[in-house]
Design an enzyme around this catalytic site. Structure first.
Site, mmCIF file in Angstrom:
data_model
loop_
_atom_site.group_PDB
_atom_site.id
_atom_site.type_symbol
_atom_site.label_atom_id
_atom_site.label_comp_id
_atom_site.label_asym_id
_atom_site.label_seq_id
_atom_site.Cartn_x
_atom_site.Cartn_y
_atom_site.Cartn_z
ATOM 1 N N ASP A 96 6.645 -35.819 -16.202
ATOM 2 C CA ASP A 96 6.676 -34.386 -16.568
ATOM 3 C C ASP A 96 7.165 -34.016 -17.970
ATOM 4 O OD1 ASP A 96 6.089 -31.764 -15.463
ATOM 5 O OD2 ASP A 96 8.232 -31.377 -15.516
ATOM 6 N N ARG B 292 9.234 -21.605 -9.467
ATOM 7 C CA ARG B 292 10.049 -21.061 -10.552
ATOM 8 C C ARG B 292 9.932 -19.542 -10.649
ATOM 9 N NH1 ARG B 292 7.891 -22.039 -14.645
ATOM 10 N NH2 ARG B 292 6.291 -23.484 -13.925
ATOM 11 N N LYS C 129 -0.668 -34.259 -13.698
ATOM 12 C CA LYS C 129 0.253 -35.094 -14.492
ATOM 13 C C LYS C 129 0.909 -36.162 -13.621
ATOM 14 C CE LYS C 129 2.958 -31.731 -15.916
ATOM 15 N NZ LYS C 129 2.235 -30.629 -15.238
ATOM 16 N N THR C 130 1.520 -35.697 -12.509
ATOM 17 C CA THR C 130 2.261 -36.626 -11.659
ATOM 18 C C THR C 130 1.309 -37.614 -10.985
ATOM 19 O OG1 THR C 130 3.970 -34.960 -11.299
ATOM 20 C CG2 THR C 130 3.870 -36.765 -9.710
ATOM 21 N N SER D 157 1.092 -26.918 -14.357
ATOM 22 C CA SER D 157 1.386 -27.278 -12.976
ATOM 23 C C SER D 157 0.102 -27.417 -12.155
ATOM 24 C CB SER D 157 2.283 -26.199 -12.370
ATOM 25 O OG SER D 157 2.774 -26.632 -11.140
ATOM 26 N N LYS E 171 13.898 -27.789 -15.342
ATOM 27 C CA LYS E 171 13.145 -27.089 -16.377
ATOM 28 C C LYS E 171 14.090 -26.348 -17.342
ATOM 29 C CE LYS E 171 8.673 -28.018 -16.073
ATOM 30 N NZ LYS E 171 8.077 -28.733 -15.027
ATOM 31 N N HIS F 87 5.304 -31.153 -22.584
ATOM 32 C CA HIS F 87 5.176 -31.018 -21.121
ATOM 33 C C HIS F 87 4.052 -31.953 -20.694
ATOM 34 C CE1 HIS F 87 4.328 -28.424 -17.334
ATOM 35 N NE2 HIS F 87 5.300 -29.259 -17.111
ATOM 36 N N ARG G 151 7.685 -30.300 -2.293
ATOM 37 C CA ARG G 151 7.949 -31.322 -3.316
ATOM 38 C C ARG G 151 8.796 -32.468 -2.790
ATOM 39 N NH1 ARG G 151 6.337 -30.329 -9.032
ATOM 40 N NH2 ARG G 151 5.574 -28.206 -8.990
HETATM 41 N N1 ADP Z 1 -9.389 -35.294 -9.512
HETATM 42 C C1 ADP Z 1 -8.094 -35.063 -9.349
HETATM 43 N N2 ADP Z 1 -7.203 -35.444 -10.286
HETATM 44 C C2 ADP Z 1 -5.887 -35.173 -10.138
HETATM 45 N N3 ADP Z 1 -5.341 -34.548 -9.066
HETATM 46 C C3 ADP Z 1 -6.167 -34.154 -8.084
HETATM 47 C C4 ADP Z 1 -7.583 -34.389 -8.184
HETATM 48 N N4 ADP Z 1 -8.151 -33.899 -7.070
HETATM 49 C C5 ADP Z 1 -7.159 -33.397 -6.313
HETATM 50 N N5 ADP Z 1 -5.954 -33.546 -6.894
HETATM 51 C C6 ADP Z 1 -4.650 -33.068 -6.338
HETATM 52 O O1 ADP Z 1 -4.134 -32.086 -7.230
HETATM 53 C C7 ADP Z 1 -2.718 -32.143 -7.292
HETATM 54 C C8 ADP Z 1 -2.259 -32.393 -8.713
HETATM 55 O O2 ADP Z 1 -0.886 -32.119 -8.750
HETATM 56 P P1 ADP Z 1 0.201 -32.896 -9.617
HETATM 57 O O3 ADP Z 1 -0.230 -34.283 -9.908
HETATM 58 O O4 ADP Z 1 1.514 -32.695 -8.951
HETATM 59 O O5 ADP Z 1 0.140 -32.004 -10.947
HETATM 60 P P2 ADP Z 1 1.271 -31.723 -12.033
HETATM 61 O O6 ADP Z 1 2.214 -32.877 -12.006
HETATM 62 O O7 ADP Z 1 0.496 -31.619 -13.303
HETATM 63 O O8 ADP Z 1 1.903 -30.423 -11.632
HETATM 64 C C9 ADP Z 1 -2.266 -33.263 -6.380
HETATM 65 O O9 ADP Z 1 -1.888 -32.710 -5.141
HETATM 66 C C10 ADP Z 1 -3.548 -34.118 -6.240
HETATM 67 O O10 ADP Z 1 -3.616 -34.805 -5.024
HETATM 68 C C1 PEP Z 2 8.416 -28.674 -11.685
HETATM 69 C C2 PEP Z 2 7.410 -28.049 -12.181
HETATM 70 O O1 PEP Z 2 6.446 -28.757 -12.893
HETATM 71 P P1 PEP Z 2 5.009 -29.369 -12.462
HETATM 72 O O2 PEP Z 2 4.414 -28.409 -11.478
HETATM 73 O O3 PEP Z 2 4.300 -29.397 -13.759
HETATM 74 O O4 PEP Z 2 5.221 -30.720 -11.853
HETATM 75 C C3 PEP Z 2 7.335 -26.589 -12.060
HETATM 76 O O5 PEP Z 2 6.444 -26.019 -12.693
HETATM 77 O O6 PEP Z 2 8.184 -25.974 -11.365
HETATM 78 MN MN MN Z 3 4.288 -32.806 -11.752
#
Ligand code: ADP
Ligand code: PEP
Ligand code: MN
Length: 529
Positions: free
Chosen positions: A247, A51, A232-233, A228, A191, A210, A312
C-alpha cells in the site's frame, strides 16, 4: 516548533510495546471481539467501516500555510488542535491505554520513529502488524518523532471543536501529532502515518507513493499505483515475485522502500484458489479480521458481506512466505497504474510514454460501482483522485507529479496502465476482467516480453495496446471488439473521455504541453462512430 508528546498515565506506560500474543490476550479479556477457530482475532467496528475522508482536518500555521494544498484539505487553527488535545488527554484519564513504538519506513535514512496510542488493544495489534517493529535494542531510548492517538470512544463536539460531526481526524504536521476520534475503522491510523510522510518526504527529495511493490527474480522492482479496490494488494502478492508491500512506499535516490511492515487486505470473496498467499495470511494466529463474519464454528465466512463490502484482514509481512525481509529494493524497472474501469472502455493493459504516464498519474482515474456505496444508482461512477490517492496527499499534486516525472526519466522506467475493471460492456453488462488474464499480461509487462510484442496505437487514448500475447485470449485486448454493440462502446467511451477532459482542466496551469497533449481525444471517438 516543539514536537508534541501525549502524556501517559501509569496504566498506559504499563501497556507499552506488548507483543502480538499479549495484545490478543488483552483484547480477549476486554471483550473487544472474538477469537476465530484459526487463531485470528475478529472485530466489528460498528458504524464506521471505512475512512471518514470528510472529517479530516490539517492545522494551518506559519509553516503549513504555504505548504498545504488547501483546495483539498480543511483547515483548523493551532488553538482548535490544542483544545482537542486537551480533551483527548481528559478522555484518557484513568483509562487503560495501549502504546506501540514502531518505525514508519524501512530505509534507516528516512525512517520515522512513531508512537501509536490506542484505546483498544486490537487497534494496537493492528498497527503492530502494519508498521515496522523495532528490534529490542532499538527500543532503548526510542524517541518518537510522530504520534497518532486513536480513541474510537471519543466524541468530537462540532460546537466546541469546530468539526462537521462527532468523528475527527486532526493533523498537526508541524507539531507532529494526529488525533483520531469517533471511528473504529483501523485504516485511519495507518493512513494518518501515510499522510504525514506524504507531507514530510517531498522536502527531502523523496517521492511518497500510494502503491504496492514487488521484486522479480531478475532484481527488477515494480510499483503498482491505484485507488482503493483497483488491485494493489491482490496483484502485488504474486508467488513468482518477492513482495515488498501492499500500500505505501517511497522512491528515494537509493531506490524504493516500504513505509510499512504488514498488509491490510480486502477479504470479501477471498478464496484459497484465487489468492492463496492472502488467504493463508488471513487464517493464522493474531491476524486481525475487521468486520469479517464468523460462522457457528468460528470459521471466517469471507463470502458474507453483511457488515460491509470493505471487510479486511491485517497481518505482518512475515505471514506472506515470499515477502522481503528488508522492505527495500532498487529503482523500479516498471511503474504500473491500476484502474478498475467500470465503464469497460480501457484495454486490459497499455504501454504509456512518459507524458501519458504523467497525464494518468495526475488524473488518478478509477470507477465505483453500484452496491459498494449507499445511494449509488445502477450506473458506474467515475472517480478522479489525483496521484491515485488525493485524500492522503497534503501537498499540491504538481509536487508529487514533478518528482515522479523526474524519477521516471532518470531511470528509464517502463510505464503501463492496467484495467482490472470491466470488459465486454460496462458494469452490469460486461464482466470483471479475469484475474488470471491480468496476471499473465502484467507478468509479461514486468519481464519485458510484452514491450516486444506487436502493438497498436489506441486512436482515442494514444497509448500502445498489445494485440497478442501467448496465454491470453486476443479478443479481450481490444475493448471495442468485446462489446456486442460497438456503437454503444463509442458512446460510452465518449462519455468517459469527456469526464477525463473536464477533470484535467484543473491541471492545465501546472503541466507542459506534451502532458496536456497526452490525454484522450474526443474527436477520435466520434471519428470511429
Ligand atoms: N482482474 C483483477 N485484478 C485485480 N483484482 C481483481 C480482479 N478481478 C477481481 N478483483 C478483486 O478486486 C479486489 C481488488 O482489491 P485490492 O487488491 O484489495 O485493491 P487495493 O489494494 O488497491 O485497494 C480484490 O477483492 C480482488 O479479488
Ligand atoms: C486502507 C485503505 O487502502 P486500500 O483500500 O487502498 O487498501 C483505505 O483506503 O482505507
Ligand atoms: Mn490494499
Amino acid at each position: 516548533m516543539k514536537t508534541l508528546k501525549f502524556a501517559l498515565s501509569s496504566e498506559g506506560k504499563g501497556r507499552t510495546n506488548n507483543s502480538a500474543a499479549e495484545l490478543v490476550e488483552h483484547a480477549v479479556r476486554r471483550n473487544e471481539g472474538a477469537l476465530a477457530a484459526t487463531g485470528a482475532f475478529a472485530v466489528q467496528t460498528g458504524q464506521h467501516t471505512g475512512r471518514s475522508a470528510n472529517d479530516k482536518y490539517i492545522v494551518s500555521d506559519d509553516e503549513t500555510q504555504s505548504q498545504i494544498w488547501w483546495e483539498n484539505s480543511k483547515a483548523i487553527t493551532p488553538e482548535q488542535f490544542d483544545r482537542l488535545l486537551a480533551d483527548f488527554q481528559a478522555y484518557a484519564s484513568g483509562k487503560e491505554l495501549f502504546v506501540q513504538d514502531l518505525f514508519a519506513g524501512a530505509d534507516p535514512t528516512y525512517q520515522l520513529p512513531t508512537r501509536i496510542v490506542t484505546e483498544l488493544a486490537w487497534h494496537a495489534l493492528f498497527i503492530r502488524h502494519l508498521l515496522r517493529r523495532p528490534l529490542k535494542a532499538q527500543l532503548e531510548g526510542f524517541d518518537p518523532q510522530f504520534t497518532v492517538v486513536n480513541f474510537p470512544g471519543f466524541r468530537a463536539d462540532p460546537q466546541i471543536h469546530g468539526t462537521r460531526s462527532e468523528t475527527v481526524i486532526a493533523c498537526d504536521f508541524t507539531r507532529r501529532m494526529v488525533l483520531v476520534g469517533g471511528t473504529g475503522y483501523a485504516g485511519e491510523t495507518k493512513k494518518s502515518v501515510f499522510s504525514f510522510l506524504n507531507y514530510l518526504l517531498p522536502s527531502k527529495g523523496v517521492m511518497p507513493m500510494h502503491c504496492s511493490a514487488n521484486v522479480g527474480n531478475d532484481g527488477g522492482s515494480a510499483v503498482f499505483f491505484g485507488l482503493s479496490g483497483t488491485g494493489k494488494t491482490t496483484l502485488s502478492a504474486d508467488p513468482s515475485r518477492t513482495l515488498l508491500g501492499d500500500d505505501e512506499h517511497a522512491w528515494s535516490p537509493d531506490g524504493i522502500f516500504n513505509f510499512e511492515g504488514g498488509c491490510y487486505a480486502k477479504t470479501l470473496h477471498l478464496s484459497a484458489e484465487a489468492e492463496p498467499e492472502i488467504f493463508a495470511a488471513s487464517n493464522r494466529f493474531a491476524t486481525v479480521l475487521e468486520n469479517v463474519v464468523l460462522d457457528e464454528d468460528r470459521m471466517p465466512d469471507f463470502e458474507d458481506g453483511s457488515l460491509t463490502q470493505n471487510a479486511r484482514s491485517a497481518y505482518p509481512l512475515e505471514a506472506i512466505s515470499n515477502a522481503s525481509e528488508t522492505g527495500r529494493a532498487g529503482h523500479p524497472k516498471s511503474v504500473v497504474m491500476l484502474t478498475a474501469d467500470a465503464f469497460g472502455v480501457m484495454p486490459p493493459i497499455a504501454k504509456l510514454n512518459p507524458a501519458q504516464a504523467m497525464y494518468h498519474f495526475l488524473s488518478g482515474y478509477t470507477a465505483k460501482v453500484a452496491g459498494t456505496e449507499r445511494g449509488m444508482g445502477s450506473e458506474p461512477q467515475a472517480t478522479f483522485s489525483t496521484c491515485f490517492g488525493a485524500p492522503f496527499m497534503p501537498r499540491h499534486p504538481s509536487v508529487y507529479g514533478n518528482l515522479l516525472r523526474k524519477l521516471i526519466a532518470e531511470h528509464g522506467v517502463a510505464c503501463w496502465l492496467v484495467n482490472t475493471g470491466w470488459t465486454g460492456g460496462k458494469f452490469g453488462d460486461g464482466k470483471r476482467m479475469p484475474i488470471k488474464a491480468t496476471r499473465t499480461l502484467l507478468n509479461a509487462a514486468l519481464s519485458g516480453a510484452l514491450a516486444n510484442s506487436p502493438m497498436r496505437a489506441d486512436p482515442v487514448f494514444g497509448f500502445m495496446v498489445p494485440t497478442e500475447l501467448e496465454g491470453v485470449d486476443p479478443s479481450i485486448l481490444n475493448p471495442r471488439q468485446t462489446w456486442s454493440d460497438p456503437s454503444l462502446y463509442d458512446a460510452t467511451a465518449a462519455q468517459l473521455v469527456e469526464m477525463f477532459n473536464k477533470n484535467f482542466a484543473a491541471f492545465t496551469d501546472y503541466v507542459d504541453q506534451d502532458v496536456l497533449a497526452a490525454g484522450p481525444v474526443l474527436s477520435a471517438v466520434r471519428a470511429a462512430e
